[in-house]
Design an enzyme around this catalytic site. Sequence first.
Site, mmCIF file in Angstrom:
data_model
loop_
_atom_site.group_PDB
_atom_site.id
_atom_site.type_symbol
_atom_site.label_atom_id
_atom_site.label_comp_id
_atom_site.label_asym_id
_atom_site.label_seq_id
_atom_site.Cartn_x
_atom_site.Cartn_y
_atom_site.Cartn_z
ATOM 1 C CG ASP A 103 -1.970 -1.060 1.215
ATOM 2 O OD1 ASP A 103 -2.032 -1.813 0.229
ATOM 3 O OD2 ASP A 103 -2.730 -1.152 2.199
ATOM 4 C CG ASP B 122 -2.897 5.032 -0.322
ATOM 5 O OD1 ASP B 122 -2.610 6.156 0.123
ATOM 6 O OD2 ASP B 122 -3.575 4.198 0.311
ATOM 7 C CG HIS C 255 -5.024 0.202 -2.259
ATOM 8 N ND1 HIS C 255 -4.945 -0.268 -0.979
ATOM 9 C CD2 HIS C 255 -4.680 1.520 -2.193
ATOM 10 C CE1 HIS C 255 -4.549 0.711 -0.176
ATOM 11 N NE2 HIS C 255 -4.394 1.809 -0.886
ATOM 12 C CG ASP D 53 -3.147 -4.629 -4.701
ATOM 13 O OD1 ASP D 53 -4.161 -4.073 -4.271
ATOM 14 O OD2 ASP D 53 -2.119 -4.788 -4.013
ATOM 15 N NE ARG E 167 -13.696 -3.801 -7.160
ATOM 16 C CZ ARG E 167 -12.848 -4.032 -6.164
ATOM 17 N NH1 ARG E 167 -11.539 -3.915 -6.369
ATOM 18 N NH2 ARG E 167 -13.275 -4.372 -4.974
ATOM 19 C CB SER F 234 -10.247 -5.684 1.585
ATOM 20 O OG SER F 234 -10.484 -7.008 2.004
ATOM 21 C CB SER F 235 -14.106 -6.306 -1.838
ATOM 22 O OG SER F 235 -13.029 -6.671 -2.672
ATOM 23 C CB CYS G 14 -2.184 -6.096 0.176
ATOM 24 S SG CYS G 14 -3.604 -5.855 -0.851
HETATM 25 O O1 DAV Z 1 -10.663 -4.461 -3.620
HETATM 26 O O2 DAV Z 1 -11.232 -4.570 -1.615
HETATM 27 C C1 DAV Z 1 -8.152 -4.515 -1.698
HETATM 28 C C2 DAV Z 1 -6.747 -4.009 -1.885
HETATM 29 C C3 DAV Z 1 -6.150 -3.433 -0.664
HETATM 30 N N1 DAV Z 1 -4.732 -3.136 -0.840
HETATM 31 C C4 DAV Z 1 -10.454 -4.232 -2.462
HETATM 32 C C5 DAV Z 1 -9.172 -3.529 -2.072
#
Ligand code: DAV
Length: 366
Positions: A106, A190, A239, A241, A258, A290-291, A343
């Site tokens: 990050d 970030d 982010h 990734d 997405r 996060s998701s 991450c």
């Molecule tokens: O897509 O939930 C996850 C990435 C966090 N560095 C997401 C973000």
Amino acid sequence: MVSSYDEWSPLEAAIVGTAHGACAPMLDPIIRACVSPRNLPLLERYGGGPFPPEMLESAERELDGLAEFLRQEGIAVHRPDPIDHCQSFATPEFASRGLYAAMPRDLLAILGDTVLEASMGWRQRHFEYRAYRGILNRCACEGAGWLCAPKPLKGDDLYRWDYGADSPRARNLQAAAGRFVTTEAEPCLDAADMVRCGRDIFIQRSQVTNLAGIRWIRRHLPSEFRLHRLSFDDPNPMHLDSTIMPLRPGLLLVNPTRPCHQKELFRRAGWAMVDAPAPALPDDWPLFLSSPWLSMNLLVLDPGRVIVERQELPTIRLLRSLGFETVELPFRHVYTLGGGFHCATCDLRRRGGMGDYGFPAPDILE
Ligand code: DAV
């Protein structure tokens, strides 16, 4: 020595994050804009204090397991300095506590032989770089470049305090209209909003990286690189990734929820875009930040081998069908803190130099 230009060349040295001292962020309008409704109950319960100790212990066991696996592969592993991120701090503009050093990607991006230390959009992450100073001082002694993005003051004018806390749909519309929780008062950035494919680097305007931040990195990127701005249908972009993941030259894993607005860029370069399968994570698995799409947040060891969460069977099957050998490790407790294998690591060295993977030059400088 630091040297890494992409996400897939053979890995030789990496940072692996630590859950040590992690502090859950207080649920303010800035955090709210970056997370999905499913994250809210946990943030409401624990935000502003330490993560539950049993969650941290389980996550640290998985991070240690990853570090041990990489070491056995002959990859040099560096860990962040132990810091109590729950310690309160204040600047003349704001007071906060820290977050963690669990997700080095990050904050840090390796751009060839240079480490970019990003400035971070969240107040909780203002001093996150402190946990990496041991590593970065050593890298600098060995000759690495060290580029620090200007630290935003993060005063009240950097944020829209009334930003749509309502529905993801409303946020989607706002993001599509170029309105995010961060303003353009000063640059913020970030590192995880960037993804590297040799000379071409992709970046997105997100809730935590603004256009001023993108302009800054474009101006200061070593001149052999080119920066392309991407955008997606995404109500809370933060982010890149878990949105796109290059697996090897010519192959991009994409998040089917997405859609990318610049698919043509990849098509013109002859890249295949493969939809990531739906995550296998149970709906009630605790996720703070996060998701569940951390299923596609992968660490490529070399162009033939990928580290993937051991319970993500649909992703494992897809990777095998694409000709990869999969290394399956447990990582769901790290997911809980907000990141996957990509991450939670930052490659300091990958073999090979800067490649050109066929992307057209960016058209217009924004
Ligand atoms: O897509 O939930 C996850 C990435 C966090 N560095 C997401 C973000």
